[in-house]
Design a protein around this motif. Structure first.
Motif, PDB file in Angstrom:
ATOM      1  N   ALA A 259       0.417  12.106  -7.409  1.00  0.00           N
ATOM      2  CA  ALA A 259       0.701  11.013  -8.342  1.00  0.00           C
ATOM      3  C   ALA A 259      -0.166   9.809  -8.005  1.00  0.00           C
ATOM      4  N   SER A 260      -0.208   8.847  -8.893  1.00  0.00           N
ATOM      5  CA  SER A 260      -0.910   7.605  -8.587  1.00  0.00           C
ATOM      6  C   SER A 260       0.102   6.470  -8.493  1.00  0.00           C
ATOM      7  N   TYR A 261      -0.253   5.476  -7.697  1.00  0.00           N
ATOM      8  CA  TYR A 261       0.691   4.422  -7.351  1.00  0.00           C
ATOM      9  C   TYR A 261       0.107   3.052  -7.651  1.00  0.00           C
ATOM     10  N   PRO A 262       0.965   2.081  -7.925  1.00  0.00           N
ATOM     11  CA  PRO A 262       0.445   0.741  -8.223  1.00  0.00           C
ATOM     12  C   PRO A 262      -0.126   0.050  -6.989  1.00  0.00           C
ATOM     13  N   SER A 263       0.338   0.450  -5.813  1.00  0.00           N
ATOM     14  CA  SER A 263      -0.059  -0.280  -4.609  1.00  0.00           C
ATOM     15  C   SER A 263      -1.268   0.391  -3.963  1.00  0.00           C
ATOM     16  N   PRO A 264      -2.328  -0.363  -3.675  1.00  0.00           N
ATOM     17  CA  PRO A 264      -3.470   0.222  -2.974  1.00  0.00           C
ATOM     18  C   PRO A 264      -3.064   0.781  -1.608  1.00  0.00           C
ATOM     19  N   TYR A 265      -2.034   0.226  -0.997  1.00  0.00           N
ATOM     20  CA  TYR A 265      -1.573   0.754   0.286  1.00  0.00           C
ATOM     21  C   TYR A 265      -1.010   2.163   0.103  1.00  0.00           C
TER      22      TYR A 265
ATOM     23  N   PHE B 325       6.352  -8.749   9.455  1.00  0.00           N
ATOM     24  CA  PHE B 325       7.634  -8.609   8.776  1.00  0.00           C
ATOM     25  C   PHE B 325       7.499  -8.229   7.299  1.00  0.00           C
ATOM     26  N   VAL B 326       6.572  -8.863   6.596  1.00  0.00           N
ATOM     27  CA  VAL B 326       6.646  -8.803   5.138  1.00  0.00           C
ATOM     28  C   VAL B 326       5.399  -8.225   4.478  1.00  0.00           C
ATOM     29  N   SER B 327       4.248  -8.762   4.821  1.00  0.00           N
ATOM     30  CA  SER B 327       3.073  -8.498   3.986  1.00  0.00           C
ATOM     31  C   SER B 327       1.802  -8.515   4.821  1.00  0.00           C
ATOM     32  N   SER B 328       0.927  -7.544   4.576  1.00  0.00           N
ATOM     33  CA  SER B 328      -0.343  -7.495   5.313  1.00  0.00           C
ATOM     34  C   SER B 328      -1.337  -8.531   4.809  1.00  0.00           C
ATOM     35  N   SER B 329      -1.241  -8.873   3.559  1.00  0.00           N
ATOM     36  CA  SER B 329      -2.229  -9.770   2.943  1.00  0.00           C
ATOM     37  C   SER B 329      -1.523 -10.929   2.253  1.00  0.00           C
ATOM     38  N   PRO B 330      -0.872 -11.781   3.021  1.00  0.00           N
ATOM     39  CA  PRO B 330      -0.170 -12.910   2.399  1.00  0.00           C
ATOM     40  C   PRO B 330      -1.151 -13.844   1.705  1.00  0.00           C
ATOM     41  N   SER B 331      -0.682 -14.483   0.662  1.00  0.00           N
ATOM     42  CA  SER B 331      -1.540 -15.453  -0.010  1.00  0.00           C
ATOM     43  C   SER B 331      -1.730 -16.662   0.900  1.00  0.00           C
ATOM     44  N   PRO B 332      -2.831 -17.384   0.715  1.00  0.00           N
ATOM     45  CA  PRO B 332      -3.013 -18.616   1.494  1.00  0.00           C
ATOM     46  C   PRO B 332      -1.835 -19.570   1.349  1.00  0.00           C
ATOM     47  N   ASP B 363      10.728 -16.941   2.007  1.00  0.00           N
ATOM     48  CA  ASP B 363       9.677 -17.455   1.151  1.00  0.00           C
ATOM     49  C   ASP B 363       9.685 -16.721  -0.195  1.00  0.00           C
ATOM     50  N   PRO B 364       9.373 -17.417  -1.279  1.00  0.00           N
ATOM     51  CA  PRO B 364       9.339 -16.750  -2.586  1.00  0.00           C
ATOM     52  C   PRO B 364       8.461 -15.507  -2.582  1.00  0.00           C
ATOM     53  N   GLU B 365       7.384 -15.522  -1.826  1.00  0.00           N
ATOM     54  CA  GLU B 365       6.501 -14.357  -1.841  1.00  0.00           C
ATOM     55  C   GLU B 365       7.154 -13.154  -1.170  1.00  0.00           C
ATOM     56  N   ALA B 366       8.122 -13.412  -0.309  1.00  0.00           N
ATOM     57  CA  ALA B 366       8.850 -12.313   0.321  1.00  0.00           C
ATOM     58  C   ALA B 366      10.010 -11.837  -0.542  1.00  0.00           C
ATOM     59  N   ARG B 367      10.654 -12.792  -1.222  1.00  0.00           N
ATOM     60  CA  ARG B 367      11.860 -12.453  -1.946  1.00  0.00           C
ATOM     61  C   ARG B 367      11.640 -12.058  -3.399  1.00  0.00           C
ATOM     62  N   SER B 368      10.525 -12.491  -3.965  1.00  0.00           N
ATOM     63  CA  SER B 368      10.316 -12.164  -5.373  1.00  0.00           C
ATOM     64  C   SER B 368       9.840 -10.716  -5.493  1.00  0.00           C
ATOM     65  N   ALA B 369       9.842 -10.240  -6.717  1.00  0.00           N
ATOM     66  CA  ALA B 369       9.507  -8.838  -6.960  1.00  0.00           C
ATOM     67  C   ALA B 369       8.079  -8.555  -6.498  1.00  0.00           C
ATOM     68  N   PRO B 370       7.829  -7.354  -6.001  1.00  0.00           N
ATOM     69  CA  PRO B 370       6.494  -7.047  -5.489  1.00  0.00           C
ATOM     70  C   PRO B 370       5.438  -7.035  -6.585  1.00  0.00           C
ATOM     71  N   THR B 371       4.240  -7.412  -6.207  1.00  0.00           N
ATOM     72  CA  THR B 371       3.072  -7.256  -7.073  1.00  0.00           C
ATOM     73  C   THR B 371       2.272  -6.073  -6.545  1.00  0.00           C
ATOM     74  N   ALA B 372       1.188  -5.753  -7.238  1.00  0.00           N
ATOM     75  CA  ALA B 372       0.427  -4.560  -6.851  1.00  0.00           C
ATOM     76  C   ALA B 372      -0.050  -4.630  -5.404  1.00  0.00           C
ATOM     77  N   ASN B 373      -0.473  -5.810  -4.977  1.00  0.00           N
ATOM     78  CA  ASN B 373      -1.090  -5.934  -3.658  1.00  0.00           C
ATOM     79  C   ASN B 373      -0.148  -6.451  -2.582  1.00  0.00           C
ATOM     80  N   SER B 374       1.122  -6.611  -2.900  1.00  0.00           N
ATOM     81  CA  SER B 374       2.018  -7.178  -1.898  1.00  0.00           C
ATOM     82  C   SER B 374       2.539  -6.086  -0.968  1.00  0.00           C
TER      83      SER B 374
END
Lengths: 485, 554
Positions: A259-265, B325-332, B363-374
């Motif tokens: 399958a394909s996934y939205p996350s690059p990870y 804890f949360v994200s490998s690529s946090p926003s600035p 933080d909002p970036e931790a609690r809000s819904a994930p984005t593609a790169n989060s």
């Protein structure tokens, strides 16, 4: 995963292919290169580089020691005298009589290798000293990262001429891997592989293989190292066999990995997973007991470098065999041995000291040499060492600290060995080419060594070499001349 | 540490109400700069996702507790939990073994304890923070000076755990004076220069305390972006600074030592032998000169104070904590919000780790819904602990020496990780690692992929198999040296495949399972309709443990 693309029919189609835990490997055709009475059994014109990385910064100036009395005395004085556990625990010099059995010579004078480079007893295998005397081992003296040649005066007056972040482990290691002094994501080995891999039959297996873990050296534009462990390949538990349940698990896993996934990870994870399973199927038959990829040469035990090099030998054998579905003509291997960062206990006679580490290196390389003889690949394989830096001549009380210019080794049947390349430095502290603690300003750059090896692998054009090594033109020669062909 | 702001939270006073919020037991809180739109997780999934980020894995009981008390109270309770000690456990087992004529404890026992505490310890946030700190302030039993000192190394872990919510300056102090760190980075028994200058102070700790523990290699803004001069990054220090800091870190020895060479090997805070300490003036970071003639503790304090005060410290430490804890690529912007908390917790205190961790997780970036790169790839060890916790794993019984074996003492070969056992001081993986390919092309960071390769992916998967397929309550001849998953809740749903998959989703994927994965698992169950309930249950757990959706937390 994308939508509701999974149907029961698709699921069942997956399950019917019980052997297809991957599947691509089984589609590659066998290839008979020469169908005549003189059929070859190995890929013609095969060449491989083997990079042996010494992690931590090798105390190289105790591996290659001047032996004539005058220069030996300078060496010993700079290293705070001969080490003696009782009378001079802070000294870092090896006693001259202890070097008598590992003397070597070069046009530039008389030297000795570390006492640990004697032959391995038991199985008759040469140590590094014997390999040097047989003309198979070359040494490069005072080599390190440089932007351009730099004098001591320039080092002091113009910091911008120095390579960046000197004396930092990770940064200096990076410079050795990337062959340039500006930030870059690719290594010189990977870039060489990009150019020479076209003759490899099976392109699913990377030409760059690492038994020594992740590394930047083998990363190119289209090349990424395939990682293996020294104990070979393990299959995935619970995913083999013909039971209904095994098939169900296998089918489900394959669907998740298709399958394909939205996350690059997630995409990258499944990419690694798929590759792992495909290559397992391909290589496992070769590495299994009794398979093509077996060597009989005895390798030393309790020696992780030996474990890794044995796997390299097996993979080389398997990769050259024209009855097996790899058939590479160009490969680059990476192995790694740590423990060199001896701020303490450098001169200890135990397993925590430099002498034991050099012994393990010498014995592992000697066994590797013998194994290459067994599989008829001594002239086709060139092994070379790298380390982030050498260590200070002067002591910190019971060890040495980070320095710069070092000594590298090149081993192979096609090496013009039995001699030194580069310049052996004056070992006075704060001397003409050394800083206050005996850190040497290199006289030979990483680029020059690497370009010589790249050229041997088939990268010969000035423009290609200049692309991989942007600083190369700053140096007097792009070919140090240690390869015969 | 200033805890006034926490007291304010527990008074339950709400000064501001966000529009549309329901009245109830908890009101939204606006305390200083902790802007929490609502203090309660909206549902089980939100709670489980938070616990996936903040602990060694959610349990149903913890999900329920968090939903009842809300985030602020959860933090207050976690902050007040004492550290589960590793060192006292090691001393107990060691004494029992010695008394019985056996050899003493080894690092294997330390690993057993680590796994056990991760699996069922009460102080989950504290232990997770210690784990994060241990990957920044690295020592390792792979070093020959520490390989034979498991009790001392376990005390180092306890130091990180005890100080997890204290001040980072105190952490730096404890770590600098700790004998295990002293041996690992060789400032233990480090001597000032010999009169003839041939012996110079060891520079190891001087370099790494700057490069790895406080400020890094180049000047950074608060959002971690590099500060440029003429388009080039600016180094934070040069070799001269390292050499001078090396002089600062001289004279250390065992706690009861009176010379540079005597003393008893204990885990107690080191002492400093003034006669072996360099008392010259030392020009260190920022061109500041530590004056001549000071005694060792004052020199060390001055030296560390300067690093702690450096503008890099906040973004450098904050970014790595976000990555753990949360994200490998946090926003600035995310990094900056956390770094601002490091610089000032709202009450004028710099370096308050409790405030920093709260910001990381709320933080909002931790609690809000994930984005593609989060999100981030999950650390392989944390995938294992989360599996134990998801299924309320039953711990093995202690042996006669009070040791509880957890089944794996050398996870490095299998998982690429070993607590306080990294191959180098650069931890298992580096904060700046970018996996070549789609991740690097996207400009993302992926530390955990540095150790995830074809080999470790297979070996860790096989370990998840052992710990699930071959380790469950009710199996015949169960092993006595590893946890057993309690799969009864799943077995009880065996007649209802959809409910089984839902249970997997709740316990292992915090409700985030995609419709595609759901369909795949349902098809799988349908195809193995004749299998026993327990086989279906452990199959689901195992396949999920391997899935891309479990591999990456978002």
């Amino acid at each position: 995963m994308s939508g509701e693309s999974t149907s029961r029919r698709n699921f069942l189609r997956q399950l019917s292919c019980a052997a297809c835990a991957g599947g691509v490997a089984t589609l590659l055709p066998q290839l008979n290169l020469i169908s005549s009475a003189l059929a070859q059994t190995t890929v013609p014109g095969y060449k491989a580089l083997v990079c042996v990385y010494f992690a931590g910064g090798n105390d190289a100036w105790n591996v290659l020691v001047p032996y004539d009395q005058a220069r030996y005395d300078v060496y010993a004085a700079s290293r705070s005298g001969v080490y003696n556990a009782n009378s001079n625990p802070g000294g870092l010099a090896i006693d001259r009589p202890a070097l008598a059995n590992t003397q070597i010579s070069d046009a530039s004078g008389s030297y000795a290798l570390h006492p640990s480079t004697i032959d391995r007893s038991g199985p008759a295998q040469p140590g590094l000293r014997s390999l040097y005397n047989q003309g198979k081992l070359a040494l490069i003296s005072n080599i390190g990262p440089l932007i351009q040649p730099i004098t001591k005066a320039e080092y002091n007056s113009t910091p911008t001429l120095r390579p960046p972040q000197l004396y930092s482990h990770s940064d200096q290691e990076n410079l050795w891997h990337i062959g340039r002094t500006t930030s870059y994501a690719r290594g010189w080995g990977g870039q060489v592989a990009d150019l020479v891999r076209t003759g490899n039959l099976n392109q699913m297996l990377s030409p760059c293989i690492s038994i020594g873990g992740g590394n930047r050296f083998e990363v190119g534009a289209s090349t990424f190292p395939y990682q293996m462990s020294s104990s070979g390949l393990a299959g995935l538990s619970g995913m083999t066999g013909t039971s209904t349940e095994g098939a169900a698990r296998r089918g489900a896993l394959q669907q998740l990995l298709d399958a394909s996934y939205p996350s690059p990870y997630q995409e990258e994870y499944r990419s690694i997973f798929n590759r792992s399973r495909d290559l397992y199927n391909l290589l496992n038959s070769g590495l299994a007991s009794g398979g093509i990829g077996n060597v009989n040469t005895d390798f030393p035990t309790q020696n992780s470098l030996a474990d890794q090099l044995k796997m390299v030998a097996r993979m080389i054998k398997l990769s050259r065999d024209t009855s097996f579905n790899v058939q590479h003509s160009r490969q680059i291997y990476y192995v790694r041995i740590g423990g060199f960062d001896m701020h303490d206990n450098l001169m200890s006679a135990g397993t925590n000291g430099h002498a034991d580490l050099v012994r393990r290196v010498s014995q592992a390389l000697g066994a590797f040499w013998a194994a290459l003889g067994e599989i008829g690949a001594q002239n086709e394989v060139t092994t070379f060492t790298m380390s982030e830096f050498a260590r200070t001549l002067s002591t910190n009380g019971n060890g040495s600290d980070h320095a710069w210019g070092s000594v590298n080794m090149i081993l192979g049947g096609d090496v013009q060995g039995g001699r030194l390349y580069g310049t052996f430095p004056d070992q006075t502290l704060n001397g003409p080419v050394s800083l206050s603690r005996g850190q040497f300003i290199p006289s030979t750059s990483v680029d020059q060594m690497a370009a010589t090896l790249a050229r041997w692998m088939g990268v010969t054009s000035t423009s290609d070499l200049g692309t991989i090594f942007p600083n190369l033109a700053n140096f007097s020669s792009s070919n140090l001349g240690f390869m015969l062909h | 540490m200033n805890r006034n702001w926490l007291t304010g939270l527990t008074l339950g006073v709400s000064l501001f109400l966000a529009p549309g919020v329901q009245a109830g037991g908890h009101d939204p809180l606006f305390v200083n700069s902790f802007e929490i739109p609502t203090d309660l997780p909206g549902n089980d999934a939100e709670a489980a996702r938070f616990l996936t980020q903040a602990t060694y894995g959610p349990t149903l009981a913890e999900i329920a507790r968090l939903r009842t008390i809300g985030y602020s109270e959860w933090f207050r309770q976690e902050f007040n939990k004492p550290a589960t000690s590793a060192r006292t456990y090691m001393e107990l087992v060691n004494a029992n073994r010695i008394a019985d004529g056996q050899s003493g404890v080894s690092h294997n026992n330390r690993l057993d304890r680590w796994f056990h505490t991760a699996a069922i310890g009460s102080d989950q946030l504290r232990q997770r923070t210690a784990f994060a700190l241990s990957q920044i302030l690295v020592i390792s039993d792979q070093n020959s000076t520490l390989s034979g000192e498991p009790i001392q190394v376990s005390e180092y872990w306890d130091i990180l755990a005890r100080n997890a919510f204290g001040n980072y300056r105190d952490v730096l102090d404890e770590v600098t004076w700790n004998p295990s760190m002293g041996k690992y980075l060789s400032h233990f028994r480090n001597r000032k220069a010999s009169p003839d200058g041939l012996r110079q102070p060891d520079e190891n700790y001087a370099r790494e305390v700057m490069q790895l523990f406080t400020i890094g290699l180049i000047e950074r803004n608060l959002d971690f972006s590099p500060i440029l001069s003429g388009g080039q990054p600016i180094p934070t220090y040069n070799q001269s600074v390292v050499t001078n800091y090396a002089k600062v870190f001289t004279g250390f020895n065992y706690n009861n030592a009176t010379t540079i060479s005597n003393g008893t090997n204990t885990y107690l805070r080191m002492t400093c032998i003034q006669g072996e300490h360099d008392t010259t003036a030392k020009t260190v970071i920022g061109g500041t000169t530590i004056p001549a003639g000071q005694n060792c503790p004052v020199d060390v304090d001055d030296g560390i104070d300067l690093l702690f005060a450096h503008p890099n410290a906040a973004p450098f430490v904050s970014r790595q904590l976000i990555q753990r804890f949360v994200s490998s690529s946090p926003s600035p912007a995310y990094i900056q919000r956390v770094a601002e908390k490091f610089e000032d917790n709202g009450y004028g205190e710099r370096g308050d780790l409790g405030a920093v961790i709260m910001q990381v997780l709320l933080d909002p970036e931790a609690r809000s819904a994930p984005t593609a790169n989060s999100g981030k790839p999950r650390e392989p060890l944390l995938k294992l602990t989360a599996m134990w916790r998801a299924w309320d794993a039953q711990m093995p019984a202690a042996d006669s020496y009070a040791n509880i074996a957890m089944g794996m003492t050398s996870p490095t070969g299998t998982f690429g990780q070993r607590p306080l056992g990294a191959d180098t001081v650069f931890n298992f993986f580096e904060p700046d690692y970018q996996q070549p390919g789609i991740i690097a092309v996207a400009g993302l960071f992926s530390p955990e992929f540095q150790t995830l390769n074809e080999s470790t992916l297979t070996s860790s998967s096989n370990s998840y198999y052992t710990y699930s397929w071959n380790s469950y309550v009710g199996m015949s001849s169960p092993p006595n040296n590893r946890p057993l998953l309690n799969l009864a809740p799943l077995v009880g749903l065996a007649s209802n495949p959809a409910a089984m998959v839902d249970e997997i989703n709740k316990r292992m994927l915090y409700g985030s399972m995609s419709s595609g994965m759901r369909a795949t698992l349902l098809n799988m169950l349908t195809f193995m309709d004749g299998a026993t309930a327990i086989d279906k249950a452990r199959t689901l757990v195992y396949v999920t443990a391997l899935s891309p959706e479990y591999a990456v937390q978002r």
